[in-house]
Design an enzyme around this catalytic site. Structure first.
Site, PDB file in Angstrom:
ATOM      1  N   SER A 149       0.871  -1.534   0.161  1.00 44.17           N
ATOM      2  CA  SER A 149       0.000  -0.197  -0.054  1.00 44.17           C
ATOM      3  C   SER A 149       1.120   1.449  -0.273  1.00 44.17           C
ATOM      4  CB  SER A 149      -0.976  -0.083   1.599  1.00 44.17           C
ATOM      5  OG  SER A 149      -1.435   1.628   1.475  1.00 44.17           O
TER       6      SER A 149
ATOM      7  N   TYR B 270      -3.547  -0.211   9.863  1.00 39.07           N
ATOM      8  CA  TYR B 270      -3.076  -0.422   8.532  1.00 39.07           C
ATOM      9  C   TYR B 270      -1.994  -0.222   8.301  1.00 39.07           C
ATOM     10  CZ  TYR B 270      -4.156  -0.771   3.565  1.00 39.07           C
ATOM     11  OH  TYR B 270      -4.125  -0.799   2.131  1.00 39.07           O
TER      12      TYR B 270
HETATM   13  P1  NAP Z   1     -12.165  -5.285  -0.496  1.00 36.70           P
HETATM   14  O1  NAP Z   1     -12.678  -4.751  -1.663  1.00 36.70           O
HETATM   15  O2  NAP Z   1     -12.427  -4.782   1.340  1.00 36.70           O
HETATM   16  O3  NAP Z   1     -11.908  -6.580  -0.679  1.00 36.70           O
HETATM   17  C1  NAP Z   1     -10.898  -6.766   0.506  1.00 36.70           C
HETATM   18  C2  NAP Z   1     -11.563  -8.631   0.250  1.00 36.70           C
HETATM   19  O4  NAP Z   1     -10.067  -9.099   1.401  1.00 36.70           O
HETATM   20  C3  NAP Z   1     -12.919  -9.152  -0.406  1.00 36.70           C
HETATM   21  O5  NAP Z   1     -12.964 -10.198  -0.566  1.00 36.70           O
HETATM   22  C4  NAP Z   1     -12.773  -9.867   1.509  1.00 36.70           C
HETATM   23  O6  NAP Z   1     -13.620 -11.207   1.845  1.00 36.70           O
HETATM   24  C5  NAP Z   1     -11.111 -10.655   2.119  1.00 36.70           C
HETATM   25  N1  NAP Z   1     -10.869 -10.522   3.240  1.00 36.70           N
HETATM   26  C6  NAP Z   1     -10.839  -9.664   4.163  1.00 36.70           C
HETATM   27  N2  NAP Z   1     -10.430 -10.355   5.634  1.00 36.70           N
HETATM   28  C7  NAP Z   1     -10.752 -11.754   5.055  1.00 36.70           C
HETATM   29  C8  NAP Z   1      -9.547 -12.951   5.812  1.00 36.70           C
HETATM   30  N3  NAP Z   1      -9.567 -12.803   6.939  1.00 36.70           N
HETATM   31  N4  NAP Z   1     -10.068 -13.611   4.821  1.00 36.70           N
HETATM   32  C9  NAP Z   1     -10.049 -14.071   3.623  1.00 36.70           C
HETATM   33  N5  NAP Z   1     -10.348 -12.918   2.302  1.00 36.70           N
HETATM   34  C10 NAP Z   1     -10.267 -12.326   3.430  1.00 36.70           C
HETATM   35  O7  NAP Z   1     -10.463  -4.010  -0.733  1.00 36.70           O
HETATM   36  P2  NAP Z   1      -9.819  -3.735  -2.137  1.00 36.70           P
HETATM   37  O8  NAP Z   1      -9.718  -2.017  -2.038  1.00 36.70           O
HETATM   38  O9  NAP Z   1     -10.204  -4.547  -3.075  1.00 36.70           O
HETATM   39  O10 NAP Z   1      -8.297  -4.177  -1.094  1.00 36.70           O
HETATM   40  C11 NAP Z   1      -7.801  -5.579  -2.226  1.00 36.70           C
HETATM   41  C12 NAP Z   1      -5.923  -5.408  -1.138  1.00 36.70           C
HETATM   42  O11 NAP Z   1      -5.307  -3.904  -1.741  1.00 36.70           O
HETATM   43  C13 NAP Z   1      -5.700  -5.177   0.823  1.00 36.70           C
HETATM   44  O12 NAP Z   1      -5.401  -6.242   0.604  1.00 36.70           O
HETATM   45  C14 NAP Z   1      -5.974  -3.698   0.652  1.00 36.70           C
HETATM   46  O13 NAP Z   1      -5.491  -2.998   1.556  1.00 36.70           O
HETATM   47  C15 NAP Z   1      -5.172  -3.710  -0.360  1.00 36.70           C
HETATM   48  N6  NAP Z   1      -4.744  -1.849  -0.936  1.00 36.70           N
HETATM   49  C16 NAP Z   1      -5.933  -1.619  -1.452  1.00 36.70           C
HETATM   50  C17 NAP Z   1      -6.026   0.391  -2.366  1.00 36.70           C
HETATM   51  C18 NAP Z   1      -7.339   0.438  -2.788  1.00 36.70           C
HETATM   52  O14 NAP Z   1      -7.075   1.692  -2.312  1.00 36.70           O
HETATM   53  N7  NAP Z   1      -8.766  -0.277  -3.263  1.00 36.70           N
HETATM   54  C19 NAP Z   1      -4.996   0.119  -2.299  1.00 36.70           C
HETATM   55  C20 NAP Z   1      -4.015  -0.260  -1.934  1.00 36.70           C
HETATM   56  C21 NAP Z   1      -3.764  -1.634  -1.206  1.00 36.70           C
HETATM   57  P3  NAP Z   1     -15.339  -9.690   2.297  1.00 36.70           P
HETATM   58  O15 NAP Z   1     -16.071  -9.351   0.935  1.00 36.70           O
HETATM   59  O16 NAP Z   1     -15.831 -11.522   2.335  1.00 36.70           O
HETATM   60  O17 NAP Z   1     -15.175  -9.491   3.645  1.00 36.70           O
HETATM   61  C1  GCO Z   2      -6.879   4.621   2.791  1.00 38.58           C
HETATM   62  C2  GCO Z   2      -6.819   4.356   2.036  1.00 38.58           C
HETATM   63  C3  GCO Z   2      -5.736   3.877   1.699  1.00 38.58           C
HETATM   64  C4  GCO Z   2      -5.441   2.798   0.343  1.00 38.58           C
HETATM   65  C5  GCO Z   2      -4.611   2.200   0.871  1.00 38.58           C
HETATM   66  C6  GCO Z   2      -3.050   2.974  -0.357  1.00 38.58           C
HETATM   67  O1  GCO Z   2      -7.730   5.020   3.671  1.00 38.58           O
HETATM   68  O2  GCO Z   2      -5.754   5.887   3.321  1.00 38.58           O
HETATM   69  O3  GCO Z   2      -8.274   3.037   2.010  1.00 38.58           O
HETATM   70  O4  GCO Z   2      -5.176   2.899   3.159  1.00 38.58           O
HETATM   71  O5  GCO Z   2      -6.232   1.961   0.697  1.00 38.58           O
HETATM   72  O6  GCO Z   2      -4.133   1.317   1.025  1.00 38.58           O
HETATM   73  O7  GCO Z   2      -2.135   2.929  -0.746  1.00 38.58           O
END
Ligand code: NAP
Ligand code: GCO
Length: 264
Positions: A147, A160
């Protein structure tokens, strides 16, 4: 014979938390590069719905329910999927949660839950998959989803940031310990992407929405499909000498200190 370095034909990939969001987007990218896809989630109904979604794109994925923090379930499910589908060549540790609470107000239990899912989970799943790769002498690819918070702090996301900062260093230790088994462990560091996780801070008019658009040199939120290239690269032979690297896909956020609100 032209060697397509990015061809994943014959490879099997597990993507955790891939019923929607970034996980589904990366899984579809790996599938389009030829990989067989296995997804994971916490609930069978969400897996079933997701498998229908994958099928609409011609992707015949398989799903397994387990909590990435449950060591016994992880061990049983990975053994089962390797028997029922195929031995794993690629793991994307994508599953994760976030809690946005000022540190002074955050319950210790909330802090621990984020660390457990976002850091201990990738350790449990990564170690389980690596043991199988080592036993099979197959080599493999491990991709941990980090992230911006692997590098930067931000109000309200202490747990986080601690987890994702730790995941960056866990990735480097996986690389250190497993490179000799021809396992490449790397990370992808997404910037700010439009998913359900960021929906609360992305709604039009939310001050954070405007902030991120201005803070990102590309001037926009990322589209989850824009992570597919990085995922394919780190899952493929094109990255066989890349190890312990966090590949940031962030529209330029980490390249800059930002600019005044009156500058374009
Ligand atoms: P999201 O929409 O919240 O999806 C997260 C997924 O993880 C969901 O399918 C959730 O399942 C699953 N999950 C949560 N806890 C779990 C557990 N204990 N065991 C198995 N599965 C679990 O998040 P996203 O935005 O797609 O992000 C995916 C990853 O990228 C995360 O690691 C997040 O920190 C990272 N990330 C996101 C962003 C962003 O801007 N979106 C940026 C940087 C990094 P359920 O649906 O059943 O809860
Ligand atoms: C926040 C966002 C971020 C993104 C991502 C950025 O609240 O700042 O959710 O944490 O998920 O991790 O890289």
């Amino acid at each position: 014979m032209s060697l397509n370095l990015f061809d994943l034909t014959g490879k099997t990939a597990l993507i955790t938390g891939a019923t929607h969001g970034l996980g589904m987007a990366m899984a579809k990218g790996l599938a389009n590069a030829g990989a067989k896809i296995i997804i994971n989630d916490l609930a069978q109904d969400r897996i079933d719905a997701a498998l229908e979604e994958y099928a609409k794109d011609g992707i015949n994925a398989t799903g397994y329910v387990f909590d990435v923090t449950d060591e016994k379930a992880v061990s049983e499910m990975i053994k089962l999927m390797e028997e029922q589908v195929a031995p794993l060549d690629i793991l994307v540790n994508n599953a994760g949660i976030i809690k946005r609470v000022p540190m002074v107000d955050m319950e210790v239990s909330e802090f621990r839950q984020v660390i457990d899912i976002d850091l201990v989970g990738p350790f449990i799943v990564g170690r389980t998959v690596a043991k199988s790769m080592i036993a099979r002498n197959s080599g493999g690819k491990i991709i941990n989803i980090c992230s911006m918070m692997s590098e930067l702090g931000r109000n309200t996301v202490s747990a986080y940031a601690a987890a994702k900062g730790g995941l960056k260093m866990l990735t480097r230790n996986m690389a250190t310990e497993w490179a000799r088994f021809n396992i490449q462990a790397n990370g992808i560091g997404p910037g700010y992407f439009a998913t359900s996780q960021t929906a609360p801070i992305r709604v039009g008019g939310h001050p954070f929405n405007e902030f991120i658009i201005h803070r990102t040199p590309a001037g926009r939120w990322g589209d989850p499909n824009e992570l597919q290239g990085a995922a394919i690269f780190l899952a493929s032979a094109a990255s066989d000498f890349v190890n312990g690297h966090i590949l940031y896909v962030d529209g330029g956020i980490l390249a800059t200190i930002g600019k005044p609100s009156n500058e374009q």
